[in-house]
Design an enzyme around this catalytic site. Structure first.
Site, mmCIF file in Angstrom:
data_model
loop_
_atom_site.group_PDB
_atom_site.id
_atom_site.type_symbol
_atom_site.label_atom_id
_atom_site.label_comp_id
_atom_site.label_asym_id
_atom_site.label_seq_id
_atom_site.Cartn_x
_atom_site.Cartn_y
_atom_site.Cartn_z
ATOM 1 N N GLU A 115 7.840 -0.587 2.887
ATOM 2 C CA GLU A 115 8.723 -0.561 2.797
ATOM 3 C C GLU A 115 9.535 -1.799 3.387
ATOM 4 O O GLU A 115 10.511 -2.396 3.001
ATOM 5 C CB GLU A 115 9.917 0.423 3.783
ATOM 6 C CG GLU A 115 10.034 0.791 4.797
ATOM 7 C CD GLU A 115 10.879 1.705 4.999
ATOM 8 O OE1 GLU A 115 11.144 2.477 4.248
ATOM 9 O OE2 GLU A 115 11.197 2.336 6.472
ATOM 10 N N HIS A 183 -3.727 -0.323 4.232
ATOM 11 C CA HIS A 183 -2.069 -1.160 3.707
ATOM 12 C C HIS A 183 -2.604 -2.687 3.228
ATOM 13 O O HIS A 183 -2.826 -3.163 4.577
ATOM 14 C CB HIS A 183 -0.933 -1.089 5.120
ATOM 15 C CG HIS A 183 -0.237 0.300 4.988
ATOM 16 N ND1 HIS A 183 1.084 0.397 5.138
ATOM 17 C CD2 HIS A 183 -1.139 1.543 5.326
ATOM 18 C CE1 HIS A 183 0.886 1.711 4.971
ATOM 19 N NE2 HIS A 183 -0.100 2.861 5.989
ATOM 20 N N CYS A 185 -0.301 -4.756 3.469
ATOM 21 C CA CYS A 185 0.699 -6.194 3.998
ATOM 22 C C CYS A 185 -0.355 -6.155 5.386
ATOM 23 O O CYS A 185 -0.632 -6.768 6.417
ATOM 24 C CB CYS A 185 1.675 -5.396 4.589
ATOM 25 S SG CYS A 185 1.908 -3.554 5.273
HETATM 26 ZN ZN LIG Z 1 3.596 -3.103 5.486
#
Ligand SMILES: [Zn+2]
Length: 242
Positions: A115, A183, A185
């Protein structure tokens, strides 16, 4: 946490957002929860158009002409869990059964989006519970993972939501959930750690109170050693010389 539950319930029951009547409960409609009303898809596409301009692209060039619409559709698909009610889904497949040993479904593929960056994270979920008079269809355990994963998430909350949904519907003697995920990110930006895997766990009942139950669960989800590791030459016993 409580507030979030309210939000999902509103989304699930809001006909304007689900594109179907609130009273509609047949599986036909539920088969396509990715659908969003046309006006929402349109404003999402416009936002993607703006994003493309923002990064210095020309949204009118040939290759990008349909991109805003594609991204909007893809986002609707990746967040379709907002339009599904995991507890209702579980309730449809609850059976009375006296089996009272651990039930484990491991290696459930998950694809979710963080998110904070709206970038993917993906990996495996392992879900176990100990029935107390009720069992649930095995595929529903994978489906409940899927419903929560197809929302904007943090891995910690995803893990707990899966546990809580199973606990609330089945009232078992305990639930154990472990998620291992990479992840994007972290991989593509920020610390750029290619192989780091994040592990989260959420337990209840006997999985907390009984060390042996927790131990059994963790032992069962441990990856099996690869064949190549088992037969690695340096691990073989030396042959007796003749
Ligand atoms: Zn992230």
């Amino acid at each position: 946490m409580k507030q979030e539950k309210t939000v999902s319930a509103t989304l699930v029951n809001n006909p304007a957002l689900t594109g179907r009547g609130a009273c509609c409960d047949d599986d036909e409609c539920l088969n396509d929860p990715a659908q969003l009303p046309a006006e929402i898809m349109e404003s999402m596409s416009e936002s993607v158009y703006t994003l493309l301009e923002g990064v210095g692209e020309d949204p009118e060039r040939e290759g990008l002409l349909k991109t805003p619409e594609r991204v909007a559709r893809s986002l609707a698909f990746l967040t379709r869990g907002y339009r599904q009610d995991p507890e209702e889904m579980l309730k449809k497949a609850v059976f009375t059964e006296s089996y009272d040993e651990m039930v484990l479904v491991k290696d459930i593929d998950i694809f979710s989006m963080c998110e904070h960056h709206m970038l993917p994270f993906f990996g495996k979920a392992h879900v176990a519970y100990i029935p107390d008079g009720k069992i649930v269809g095995l595929s529903k355990l994978a489906r409940v993972v899927e419903v929560f994963a197809r929302r904007l998430q943090v891995q910690e909350r995803l893990t707990q939501q899966i546990r809580d949904a199973i606990q609330d519907v089945l009232h078992p003697k305990g639930v154990g959930v472990v998620i291992e995920a990479k992840h994007m990110c972290m991989v593509m930006r920020g610390v750029e750690k290619l192989n780091s895997v994040t592990t989260t766990s959420a337990m209840s009942g006997e999985f907390i109170s009984s060390e042996s139950t927790r131990g059994e669960f963790l032992r069962l989800i441990r990856p099996e050693p690869k064949k190549s590791q088992l037969s690695h030459p340096c691990k073989r016993k030396p042959r007796p010389s003749s």
